[in-house]
Scaffold this active site. Structure first.
Site, PDB file in Angstrom:
ATOM      1  N   MET A  51       0.867  -1.174   0.000  1.00 26.10           N
ATOM      2  CA  MET A  51       0.000   0.000   0.000  1.00 26.10           C
ATOM      3  C   MET A  51       0.907   1.229   0.000  1.00 26.10           C
ATOM      4  SD  MET A  51      -2.551   1.325   3.008  1.00 26.10           S
ATOM      5  CE  MET A  51      -3.744  -0.009   2.891  1.00 26.10           C
ATOM      6  N   SER A  52       0.676   2.149  -0.917  1.00 30.39           N
ATOM      7  CA  SER A  52       1.507   3.344  -1.010  1.00 30.39           C
ATOM      8  C   SER A  52       1.444   4.174   0.267  1.00 30.39           C
ATOM      9  CB  SER A  52       1.056   4.217  -2.182  1.00 30.39           C
ATOM     10  OG  SER A  52       1.210   3.546  -3.407  1.00 30.39           O
TER      11      SER A  52
END
Length: 218
Positions: A51-52
């Site tokens: 997940m960024s």
């Protein structure tokens, strides 16, 4: 998180900041990773993806210049977190994910949290999703050698597309294309980033060896 990691670094759209406060980032992470949800860094999810970091999500969403009733296409659903953030601002969101396990998990989580205006599809994201086109905004959460022609064709006149673009898989520049006419696009540089490679018919054909590319996805 919002004030220290996002607003302090130049993201000021109040709708983006409100969405980042509202969406429960930890809900999109595996249980062992939830303590890391609000760290200023990517967090591992599944299928060797991450997940960024919150700032990157906020930066890309703000760069879309959403108005509130937009029809948005996201390429690279990942955990579904970025789609939820988009869903808080846009009128309708279509997100496309090539990895089946991620697509299924994202769809289930988004439905559980009540994001009925977000549709998740498992497909080659480089081809976009013509069934819901044209789009006011397109965001691509993976780096490609160029912006796929299929995505450009699915963007409305006046629409904005935000994507990491680079000549190799090691690093990219984040660009925004604004469609000014049928074949006329304005290109802007938004910064330097590192993302998982965009794989597909109009992207990279295969990833470079594991460990060489930072893996970020929504």
């Amino acid at each position: 998180m919002v004030e220290r990691q996002i607003a302090a670094r130049g993201v000021h759209d109040p709708r983006v900041l409100a969405a980042m406060r509202k969406v429960p980032r930890e809900a999109f992470l595996p249980e062992p990773m939830r303590d890391l949800a609000y760290e200023d860094a990517p967090v591992p999810i599944a299928a060797e993806q991450t997940m960024s970091q919150p700032y990157i999500v906020a930066l890309m969403v703000e760069a879309l210049l959403l108005q509130g009733s937009d029809n948005v296409l996201e390429i690279g659903a990942g955990s579904g977190y970025a789609a939820a953030v988009l869903g808080e601002i846009a009128g309708h969101v279509t997100t496309v994910e090539r990895i089946a396990t991620l697509a299924d998990a994202a769809a289930a989580k988004l439905a559980e949290l009540g994001y009925g205006d977000v549709d998740v599809h498992r497909s080659d994201g480089t081809r976009g999703w013509p069934a819901a086109a044209p789009y006011d905004a397109i965001v691509v959460a993976a780096g490609g050698p160029q912006v796929p022609e299929s995505l450009k064709a699915q963007l409305k006149i006046g629409g904005r597309l935000v994507m990491p673009v680079g000549a190799d898989q090691q690093a990219q520049e984040l660009v925004r294309l604004t469609r000014l006419g049928e074949a006329d696009f304005k290109r802007e540089h938004l910064g330097d980033v590192r993302f998982v490679p965009l794989l597909g018919a109009e992207g990279w054909q295969q990833p470079e060896p594991a460990g060489r590319t930072a893996r970020e996805k929504g």
